[in-house]
Design an enzyme around this catalytic site. Structure first.
Site, short mmCIF file in Angstrom:
data_model
loop_
_atom_site.label_atom_id
_atom_site.label_comp_id
_atom_site.label_asym_id
_atom_site.label_seq_id
_atom_site.Cartn_x
_atom_site.Cartn_y
_atom_site.Cartn_z
CG HIS A 123 -0.13 0.23 2.52
ND1 HIS A 123 0.72 -0.72 3.03
CD2 HIS A 123 -0.04 1.30 3.34
CE1 HIS A 123 1.27 -0.25 4.14
NE2 HIS A 123 0.84 0.97 4.35
CG ASP A 147 1.54 5.15 4.73
OD1 ASP A 147 1.10 3.99 4.87
OD2 ASP A 147 2.70 5.49 5.05
CG HIS A 158 5.08 1.12 2.79
ND1 HIS A 158 4.46 2.24 2.27
CD2 HIS A 158 4.58 0.96 4.04
CE1 HIS A 158 3.63 2.74 3.17
NE2 HIS A 158 3.67 1.98 4.26
NE ARG A 170 1.79 5.38 10.23
CZ ARG A 170 0.86 4.45 9.97
NH1 ARG A 170 1.20 3.29 9.44
NH2 ARG A 170 -0.40 4.66 10.25
C1 SIN Z 1 3.36 0.90 7.71
O1 SIN Z 1 2.89 0.29 6.76
O2 SIN Z 1 3.09 2.07 7.92
C2 SIN Z 1 4.29 0.19 8.67
C3 SIN Z 1 5.47 -0.42 8.00
C4 SIN Z 1 6.30 -1.20 8.97
O3 SIN Z 1 5.99 -1.27 10.16
O4 SIN Z 1 7.31 -1.77 8.52
#
Ligand code: SIN
Length: 307
Positions: free
Chosen positions: A123, A125, A283, A298
């Site tokens: 995905h 974000d 990612h 985050r």
């Molecule tokens: C995410 O998708 O925001 C998290 C990625 C991760 O924890 O590696």
């Protein structure tokens, strides 16, 4: 505009000392070393990060020691910080920082201290929002290890390289088309796949995030490159196509996007501040660490409406 992995570190033009940027994979990814964002949050530092992001899609600034205030101060330089009612409602935020999400599998006093299933599908974000996230910064506080090897890697793919490599026939099939992105669909798909490890959405949460439509091919406002903007995680269907045809075409695009030649795999170190451009990358988190502790903070910035 494919970048090639350089063996030499490069400095910004005209600089003989200071931070160095090193590409990490051929399609995307770079590391910046010798930059302390806690003590040197200057115009030049921010510009170096932004230039590197636009060139490489995902950038790790190594060896940081950031408080939540310092991570926030850095992120504010990249754009307006995304307000996260979801994080607040589920108590997944850093205490006192309602927009900073804890990403973690750690359980304290019988409750998860953070979101424990983020990134289980490819995905970018916030694509389920009218204005998806522009940049995300994930800061590593605890990284799991087994036999000395880091676990819990994050994979990135370059959606610009993926678009450039698309066969003509496939390009023509998606030209001018839009797709629906849906948070409700995302959570339901995660549940169906057995990957949902958070509470299901309440009706109020669903109402807060109505489905949105975005072009399947977007143009990056800074680099001018075209990107594939459909994700396995959040794209529910292609507008105007029968369901079976839409599903088959999406599967074909997702299979293309995750080809190894477009991918950089990030192995985490404590102190990594990993920043990615959601308009140029997707990612996927690797859940190979069981109960070994993993903890990250985050933040995201709000982006423009994709065109
Ligand atoms: C995410 O998708 O925001 C998290 C990625 C991760 O924890 O590696």
């Amino acid at each position: 505009m494919s970048t090639h992995v350089a063996t030499m570190l490069t400095r910004p033009a005209g600089a003989s000392t200071g931070p160095q940027v090193r590409p990490l994979a051929s399609a995307l990814g770079a590391e910046i070393i010798g930059l302390n964002l806690a003590t040197h949050l200057t115009h030049d530092s921010v510009q170096l990060v932004l230039d590197s992001l636009h060139r490489h899609g995902v950038v790790v600034v190594r060896d940081q020691k950031l408080t939540p205030d310092q991570q926030t101060a850095f992120m504010e330089k990249l754009g307006p910080i995304k307000k996260s009612s979801y994080s607040r409602a589920n108590s997944f935020c850093v205490p006192g920082y309602p927009d900073m999400m804890v990403i973690s599998n750690i359980v304290e006093n019988g409750r998860n201290i953070g979101l424990m299933d983020a990134g289980a599908m490819w995905h970018a974000d916030g694509t389920h929002l009218a204005q998806p996230d522009m940049y995300t910064a994930l800061y590593a506080l605890e990284v799991p290890h087994r036999d000395g090897k880091p676990l819990g890697d994050t994979l990135f793919t370059s959606t610009a390289e993926a678009y450039d490599a698309l066969p003509d026939a496939l390009r023509q099939r998606i030209a001018g088309r839009k797709a629906v992105h849906s948070f409700t669909h995302h959570i339901e798909k995660k549940r169906r796949l057995g990957d949902l490890r958070r509470p299901p959405l309440t009706e109020a949460q669903k109402a807060e995030v109505p489905d949105v439509e975005h072009p399947i091919v977007t143009t990056h406002p800074v680099t001018g490159r075209k990107n594939l903007f459909v994700t396995e995680g959040h794209t529910a269907r292609i507008v105007g196509l029968p369901e079976a045809e839409s599903e088959a075409l999406l599967e074909e695009l997702w299979a293309h996007i995750r080809k190894p030649e477009f991918i950089y795999r990030h192995s985490w170190r404590v102190g990594d501040l990993l920043i990615w451009d959601n308009r140029a990358t997707q990612h996927l988190a690797i859940f190979d660490y069981g109960d070994l502790r993993r903890r990250m903070h985050r933040l995201e910035t709000v982006g423009p409406v994709p065109t």
